[in-house]
Scaffold this active site. Structure first.
Site, PDB file in Angstrom:
ATOM      1  N   GLY A  14      -6.507 -12.987   0.852  1.00 46.53           N
ATOM      2  CA  GLY A  14      -5.479 -12.082   0.936  1.00 46.53           C
ATOM      3  C   GLY A  14      -4.246 -12.493   0.510  1.00 46.53           C
ATOM      4  N   PRO A  15      -3.354 -11.378   0.099  1.00 38.72           N
ATOM      5  CA  PRO A  15      -1.940 -11.948  -0.360  1.00 38.72           C
ATOM      6  C   PRO A  15      -1.271 -12.449   0.966  1.00 38.72           C
ATOM      7  CG  PRO A  15      -2.260  -9.555  -0.376  1.00 38.72           C
ATOM      8  CD  PRO A  15      -3.738 -10.166  -0.078  1.00 38.72           C
ATOM      9  N   GLY A  50       1.122 -12.719   4.047  1.00 40.04           N
ATOM     10  CA  GLY A  50       1.875 -11.702   4.896  1.00 40.04           C
ATOM     11  C   GLY A  50       1.238 -10.550   5.378  1.00 40.04           C
ATOM     12  N   THR A  51      -0.295 -10.706   5.025  1.00 40.92           N
ATOM     13  CA  THR A  51      -1.157  -9.826   5.425  1.00 40.92           C
ATOM     14  C   THR A  51      -1.792  -9.894   6.947  1.00 40.92           C
ATOM     15  OG1 THR A  51      -2.732 -10.679   3.928  1.00 40.92           O
ATOM     16  CG2 THR A  51      -1.625  -8.673   2.947  1.00 40.92           C
ATOM     17  N   LYS A  80      -3.449 -13.098   8.047  1.00 39.92           N
ATOM     18  CA  LYS A  80      -4.457 -13.979   7.995  1.00 39.92           C
ATOM     19  C   LYS A  80      -4.526 -14.935   8.989  1.00 39.92           C
ATOM     20  CE  LYS A  80      -3.901 -15.188   3.711  1.00 39.92           C
ATOM     21  NZ  LYS A  80      -2.823 -14.468   3.339  1.00 39.92           N
ATOM     22  N   THR A  81      -3.525 -15.737   9.223  1.00 40.52           N
ATOM     23  CA  THR A  81      -3.031 -16.540  10.205  1.00 40.52           C
ATOM     24  C   THR A  81      -3.149 -15.926  11.427  1.00 40.52           C
ATOM     25  OG1 THR A  81      -1.270 -17.534   8.932  1.00 40.52           O
ATOM     26  CG2 THR A  81      -1.413 -18.314  11.190  1.00 40.52           C
ATOM     27  N   HIS A  99      23.536   2.276 -18.398  1.00 40.63           N
ATOM     28  CA  HIS A  99      22.432   1.813 -18.280  1.00 40.63           C
ATOM     29  C   HIS A  99      21.313   2.257 -17.212  1.00 40.63           C
ATOM     30  CE1 HIS A  99      20.164  -2.174 -18.604  1.00 40.63           C
ATOM     31  NE2 HIS A  99      19.475  -1.720 -17.580  1.00 40.63           N
ATOM     32  N   GLU A 100      21.751   2.360 -15.920  1.00 38.39           N
ATOM     33  CA  GLU A 100      21.065   2.901 -14.818  1.00 38.39           C
ATOM     34  C   GLU A 100      20.738   4.505 -15.144  1.00 38.39           C
ATOM     35  OE1 GLU A 100      19.808   0.899 -12.956  1.00 38.39           O
ATOM     36  OE2 GLU A 100      20.966  -0.585 -13.576  1.00 38.39           O
ATOM     37  N   HIS A 148      17.562   4.318 -17.346  1.00 46.03           N
ATOM     38  CA  HIS A 148      16.245   4.243 -16.731  1.00 46.03           C
ATOM     39  C   HIS A 148      15.934   5.487 -15.994  1.00 46.03           C
ATOM     40  CE1 HIS A 148      16.045  -0.249 -17.296  1.00 46.03           C
ATOM     41  NE2 HIS A 148      17.101  -0.536 -16.701  1.00 46.03           N
TER      42      HIS A 148
HETATM   43  P1  ADP Z   1      -0.517 -14.538   6.392  1.00 45.39           P
HETATM   44  O1  ADP Z   1      -0.862 -15.601   7.233  1.00 45.39           O
HETATM   45  O2  ADP Z   1      -1.637 -13.600   5.835  1.00 45.39           O
HETATM   46  O3  ADP Z   1       0.644 -14.974   5.374  1.00 45.39           O
HETATM   47  P2  ADP Z   1       0.737 -13.858   8.775  1.00 45.39           P
HETATM   48  O4  ADP Z   1      -0.411 -13.778   9.989  1.00 45.39           O
HETATM   49  O5  ADP Z   1       1.444 -15.274   8.886  1.00 45.39           O
HETATM   50  O6  ADP Z   1       0.344 -13.626   7.412  1.00 45.39           O
HETATM   51  O7  ADP Z   1       1.829 -12.804   9.228  1.00 45.39           O
HETATM   52  C1  ADP Z   1       3.219 -12.969   9.414  1.00 45.39           C
HETATM   53  C2  ADP Z   1       3.768 -12.066  10.484  1.00 45.39           C
HETATM   54  O8  ADP Z   1       3.600 -10.569  10.067  1.00 45.39           O
HETATM   55  C3  ADP Z   1       2.606 -12.016  11.757  1.00 45.39           C
HETATM   56  O9  ADP Z   1       3.035 -12.952  12.684  1.00 45.39           O
HETATM   57  C4  ADP Z   1       2.958 -10.553  12.502  1.00 45.39           C
HETATM   58  O10 ADP Z   1       4.128 -10.391  12.959  1.00 45.39           O
HETATM   59  C5  ADP Z   1       3.319  -9.771  10.930  1.00 45.39           C
HETATM   60  N1  ADP Z   1       1.963  -9.225  10.586  1.00 45.39           N
HETATM   61  C6  ADP Z   1       1.244  -9.479   9.448  1.00 45.39           C
HETATM   62  N2  ADP Z   1       0.110  -8.758   9.205  1.00 45.39           N
HETATM   63  C7  ADP Z   1      -0.084  -8.033  10.548  1.00 45.39           C
HETATM   64  C8  ADP Z   1      -1.188  -7.059  10.795  1.00 45.39           C
HETATM   65  N3  ADP Z   1      -2.020  -6.717   9.976  1.00 45.39           N
HETATM   66  N4  ADP Z   1      -0.760  -6.499  12.064  1.00 45.39           N
HETATM   67  C9  ADP Z   1       0.307  -6.739  12.744  1.00 45.39           C
HETATM   68  N5  ADP Z   1       1.230  -7.649  12.208  1.00 45.39           N
HETATM   69  C10 ADP Z   1       1.282  -8.363  11.088  1.00 45.39           C
HETATM   70 ZN    ZN Z   2      17.917  -2.372 -16.413  1.00 42.41          ZN
HETATM   71 MG    MG Z   3      -0.333 -17.630   6.912  1.00 46.32          MG
END
Ligand code: ADP
Ligand code: ZN
Ligand code: MG
Length: 640
Positions: free
Chosen positions: A221-222, A224-225, A227-228, A442-443, A446
């Site tokens: 997955g991307p 910040g989703t 995974k950790t 410009h804006e 758009h």
């Molecule tokens: P990844 O490992 O996918 O890059 P992380 O697990 O490190 O993402 O996420 C970073 C932080 O973002 C987490 O510590 C949490 O605070 C928040 N976060 C991310 N996904 C979730 C989720 N599904 N539910 C709750 N908090 C989340």
């Molecule tokens: Zn522009």
């Molecule tokens: Mg991670």
């Protein structure tokens, strides 16, 4: 190598070290003797208690100190002080000093306290000379030892200094403290992973019926989703230790270090089983072998091979489960995915609107929100945000709230935080002038195209207040469901991106267009090229004409491009140019037809600096008719 030196290294070095150690013992012994000798003169054998420097200064001021003996060049002192509460009994006290400060000496003099500065103890002459000799000896001996080892052990330069062994670079958490409740919005992934918790907690349930417990799970997955976070939650739910290591930490300058880290990691894990091993960014080591040029790959391949060997090496039911995370599953070596390795894949995607709502619920637990600010409205405002973005959003909003000295987070703080996360910090508004007018045109260009082209996302707001790198910004609100994008939508986006330049062109003339459209033009080129080469949307037909443009292996992409002939790449360029040219012409036409609306809108924008989408449409609708947009408005099921 000379035999004499070997003898020197083997014998002199240990002897030298023994001498050094015994000298140190001697040294410290004589130090304590000094203290005891002075102690004994007052209260025999009574331990000296220690006071702080501040307290000591107080005593000096109060006139309680009678004598001061300063040791170690002013680093500590033994003082005698009288205690008025016990009819002036003399106490001996120890003080750590911040150094031999002249102020201290002068205040001792002022209070006429007798003091003595004891010079640092000198080691006996013979030992002193030996001490001076020791350092070079150790150096020489060490060098000899090293070269001996690497000469006689051709097994691998990686072993020469045991780099991998000494630097254990993985982290272990005995208890992560994270539970599944802390992870929200990724219900499918959670369901898949709940089974892993059972594997760790009650392996007998599976082994008794002859099932082989999987060894590895790959989280895809991307960034910040979560995974950790999920991996930690598994360990937390199962109550097992969490070993973690990032793929990029495996790969080092020295060949063999990564492999030895892998070995160490598995060794430690086996000692602590049941446990969970988490390997983040596994693509850093797990890329397909034999790809790319350059020395780094040897190291990576060795590391990967070691990882595979370790995964095969332990018995299926040893209580260790390996979870790896990546956002590039496409580049992973297929050997990693074989049964018995990472044979399970769990996708962790960016959350949809109800996912975002439940993540916001988790992260707003400790935040104070204004009553009329609903989490639903925040979830609607943040399509494309990941869990990490949402956590960051609430935190930024809380910081803004505190800075504005408010007690509760309101909608305006949320809005500002969203803008800040997407586009960067807000800058100072420009003073009215030619640049500001040009930026405004410009804006508005758009926004005008965005509003008048049916398939374009609607305008959320237009502003000439700089933010991040941009001098002005037009915000569109994307649809929540952007899984598939049609050709018409892509064309609309190209036209929208060209709108800024077209406005400059028409209002100020071809010679006056500016560098401000540089980013737009780049975006246009990449969208048009992808339409031709990737999505088969040109008259070349539905053929894919290029590999993944984000290809990361230099070697591979060099080889890949060779299967596109010069002829084809000329045609691609032609098609790209054709799309862009056609879009630009249509854009120019739309802009020039709406010149008077644009003038009016620019006037308002310069005065107000920001116009929101509704007002923009209102003004524009007085000049021309605005097409109705198809919008997907997601229904929100409450996840609780
Ligand atoms: P990844 O490992 O996918 O890059 P992380 O697990 O490190 O993402 O996420 C970073 C932080 O973002 C987490 O510590 C949490 O605070 C928040 N976060 C991310 N996904 C979730 C989720 N599904 N539910 C709750 N908090 C989340
Ligand atoms: Zn522009
Ligand atoms: Mg991670």
């Amino acid at each position: 190598m000379d035999k004499k030196w070997k003898v020197l290294a083997l014998w002199v070095l240990p002897i030298a070290i023994v001498v050094l150690i015994s000298w140190q013992i001697l040294g410290s012994a004589s130090n304590t003797r000094v203290n005891q000798a002075t102690t004994s003169s007052v209260s025999r054998n009574a331990p000296i208690s220690k006071i702080s420097y501040g307290r000591f200064l107080d005593y000096v001021k109060a006139g309680r100190v009678t004598s001061v003996d300063i040791y170690e060049g002013g680093r500590n002192a033994v003082i005698e002080a009288v205690d008025p509460e016990f009819d002036n009994r003399v106490q001996r006290l120890r003080v750590d000093l911040p150094g031999l400060a002249p102020e201290l000496i002068s205040s001792l003099k002022d209070e006429s306290i007798s003091f003595d500065i004891h010079p640092p103890k000198k080691a006996p002459a013979g030992i002193g000379i030996l001490g001076n000799l020791l350092f070079p000896l150790i150096l020489i001996g060490g060098l000899i030892l090293l070269s001996r080892r690497s000469n006689s052990m051709p097994g691998g330069p990686g072993q020469a200094m045991q780099f991998g062994k000494t630097k254990a670079r993985f982290a272990m958490e005995a208890e992560t403290g994270v539970k599944f409740d802390d992870v929200a919005g990724v219900n499918e992934a959670k369901q898949d992973l709940e089974e892993v918790v059972t594997f760790l907690k009650q392996p007998e349930r599976f082994t008794s019926v002859g099932a082989q417990i999987p060894r590895g799970v790959l989280l895809v997955g991307p960034p910040g989703t979560g995974k950790t976070l999920l991996a930690k939650a598994i360990a937390g739910e199962a109550g097992v230790p969490f070993f973690s290591l990032s793929g990029s930490e495996f790969v080092e300058m020295f060949v063999g270090v990564g492999a030895s880290r892998v070995r160490d990691l598995f060794k430690r894990a086996k000692e602590n089983s049941p446990c969970l091993i988490f390997i983040d960014e596994i693509d850093a080591v797990g890329r397909q072998r034999g790809a790319g040029i350059g020395g780094g790959n040897d190291e990576r391949e060795q590391t990967l091979n070691q990882l595979l060997t370790e995964m095969d090496g332990f018995e299926g039911n040893s209580g260790i489960i390996i979870i790896a995370a990546t956002n590039r599953p496409d580049v992973l070596d297929s050997a990693l995915m074989r049964p018995g390795r990472f044979d399970r894949q769990v996708t962790v995607d960016a959350p949809d609107i109800s996912g975002r709502l439940s993540i916001l619920k988790v992260h707003s637990r400790n935040k104070k929100l204004e009553e009329d600010l609903t989490l639903e409205s925040i979830a609607r405002r943040t399509p494309g945000f990941t869990g990490a973005d949402l956590a960051n959003l609430l935190n930024e909003a809380a910081i803004l709230t505190a800075r504005r000295r408010k007690n509760y987070i309101g909608l305006s703080e949320i809005d500002d935080a969203v803008d800040r996360i997407i586009a960067g910090m807000e800058g100072q508004p420009l003073v009215d002038g030619r640049s500001k007018r040009l930026i405004a045109y410009h804006e508005v260009g758009h926004a005008l195209i965005g509003t008048l082209v049916k398939d374009h996302d609607p305008v959320q707001k237009v502003t000439v207040i700089p933010r991040g790198q941009a001098k002005g910004l037009t915000w569109f609100s994307p649809d929540d469901d952007q899984m598939l994008i049609s050709r018409a939508q892509l064309k609309a986006r190209i036209m929208g991106a060209l709108g800024g330049r077209a406005a400059e062109d028409i209002v100020f003339g071809r010679e006056e267009v500016t560098t401000g459209a540089g980013g737009d033009v780049q975006q246009v080129a990449s969208m048009a090229r992808q339409m031709v080469t990737k999505f088969g949307m040109s008259s070349l037909g539905p053929v894919s004409l290029e590999g993944d443009s984000q290809e990361v292996f230099v070697g591979r992409s060099l080889m890949n491009t060779s299967d596109i002939s010069d002829e084809i790449s000329k045609q691609i360029d032609e098609q790209v140019r054709k799309i862009v040219k056609q879009c630009y012409e249509e854009t120019l036409e739309l802009v020039s037809k709406n010149r008077s609306a644009m003038d009016k809108l620019v006037e308002i924008l310069i005065e107000k600096e920001t116009i929101d989408g509704d007002e923009f449409c209102n003004v524009l609708s007085k000049f021309t008719s605005i097409p109705e947009k198809d919008r997907f408005i997601p229904v929100l099921q409450d996840p609780t």
